[in-house]
Scaffold this motif. Structure first.
Motif: not given
Length: 365
Positions: A252-257, A259-261, A265-267
């Motif tokens: 979740r933390k990696g995804i949040a990084m 997706m941060e404004d 970077v698209p997941i």
């Protein structure tokens, strides 16, 4: 004092270009634009490329030759031209690469590098041109997984630049920091050193034409991740996790990084690795050793794709240790990675159809 072109060329014949040992006239480096106006003379020196390391010294040497062999009172203007125009500052770093995909995980030990290696091989088996960069500076594993630990790197000339030649194995172009460090010793580098080494593997390598350029990122979030998103425009990121709750929390933390404004970077989706165990003698049975479908639920919660569920099979690790990724085989596990490759290409196509071309991230302090 009367100046005329022959005096200028005679003086310039005394200046030798270090690159080939020829004088400026013999090397054809003096443009046919000598202009004389009283005691003022101007002309152009031509270099093969705008980044020639001898430009400043040759301009100074030309001025000195005219002052020495004609007169110190001559006012000299030396213009510089190049046969090859400079690349525009906003030119893409990897112009021959269509899609750049990061393979990331929130923590180590979830099989991220195994997924990256087998995904690269599976894409290559589908006929795509694929490159894989091992960006895990402190724990490079690509050389071992592809059986190329003892390979030597070579460079060659490409349009006047000395570029590293990636090693090709199983249809995949490969580079890793593991090729240039002692595999028996720890890499004791500060963040800036690691980032510079990584940039060199990207910008100073002849990656050529690629459909997919995969980057095996270090686990977690670090300077390396910021270096990558500031150096390249990533098409998207594939997140690898096990079903285990502690792995999912880090995922979740990696995804949040990403997706941060400021990063944005698209997941592309999540891969659930070690999803279940099936005994060879009981192929219809599944044992959920690390929990059941944790990554499936995470993908649903975040609204991203579940790209694949890769089973826990000893032969996956054995194949990596032996330098032959299991995606090379026509087995159930090999088919799992082939399925992952199909899902990734679909996700990339959907991303490219709905989002603008990627650009590198501009982070301001």
């Amino acid at each position: 004092m009367q100046l005329y072109p022959a005096l200028i060329t005679d003086a310039l014949q005394t200046v030798r270009y270090p690159g080939n040992g020829k004088n400026l006239i013999e090397a054809g480096m003096v443009e046919d634009d000598i202009r004389i106006n009283g005691d003022t003379v101007s002309f152009s020196l031509i270099f093969d490329k705008p980044t020639d390391p001898f430009i400043k010294s040759m301009v100074k040497a030309a001025e000195t030759a005219i002052h020495t062999y004609i007169s110190p009172d001559v006012k000299v203007t030396v213009n510089v031209a190049s046969r090859r125009p400079a690349a525009p500052k906003d030119a893409p770093l990897l112009p021959g690469v269509k899609n750049i995909i990061g393979v990331a995980s929130g923590k180590g030990g979830v099989g991220k590098s195994t997924v990256a290696a087998n995904l690269a091989v599976a894409l290559a088996r589908e006929g795509y041109k694929v490159g894989l960069l091992d960006a895990d500076i402190f724990g490079p594993s690509v050389p071992k997984m592809f059986g190329i630990e003892d390979e030597q790197l070579y460079i060659h000339d490409v349009d006047g630049r000395q570029l590293i030649i990636p090693i090709e194995r199983y249809g995949v172009k490969l580079l890793s920091i593991g090729f240039v460090v002692d595999k028996e010793k720890a890499v004791l580098w500060r963040g800036s050193m690691a980032s510079n080494a990584l940039k060199q593997l990207i910008s100073d390598a002849d990656w050529g034409e690629l459909d997919y350029f995969l980057i095996d990122m270090p686990p977690g979030t670090s300077d390396i991740h910021l270096t990558l998103v500031q150096t390249l425009g990533l098409t998207g990121v594939v997140i690898v996790s096990t079903p285990q709750e502690v792995a999912l929390a880090d995922a979740r933390k990696g995804i949040a990084m990403f997706m941060e404004d400021k990063v944005n970077v698209p997941i592309l989706g999540i891969v659930e690795n070690m999803a279940y165990f099936t005994p060879a003698e009981h192929p219809d049975e599944r044992y959920y050793i690390f929990g059941k479908e944790g990554a499936v639920k995470l993908a649903e919660k975040l609204g991203v794709r579940l790209l694949a569920q890769i089973p826990l099979v000893a032969s996956i690790a054995d194949s990596g240790d032996n330098g032959k990724p299991i995606a090379m085989t026509d087995t159930i596990t090999g088919y799992a990675f082939a399925h992952l490759a199909h899902e990734v290409t679909d996700a990339v196509a959907a991303r490219n159809a709905t989002l603008p071309p990627t650009t590198k991230v501009e982070l301001k302090h």
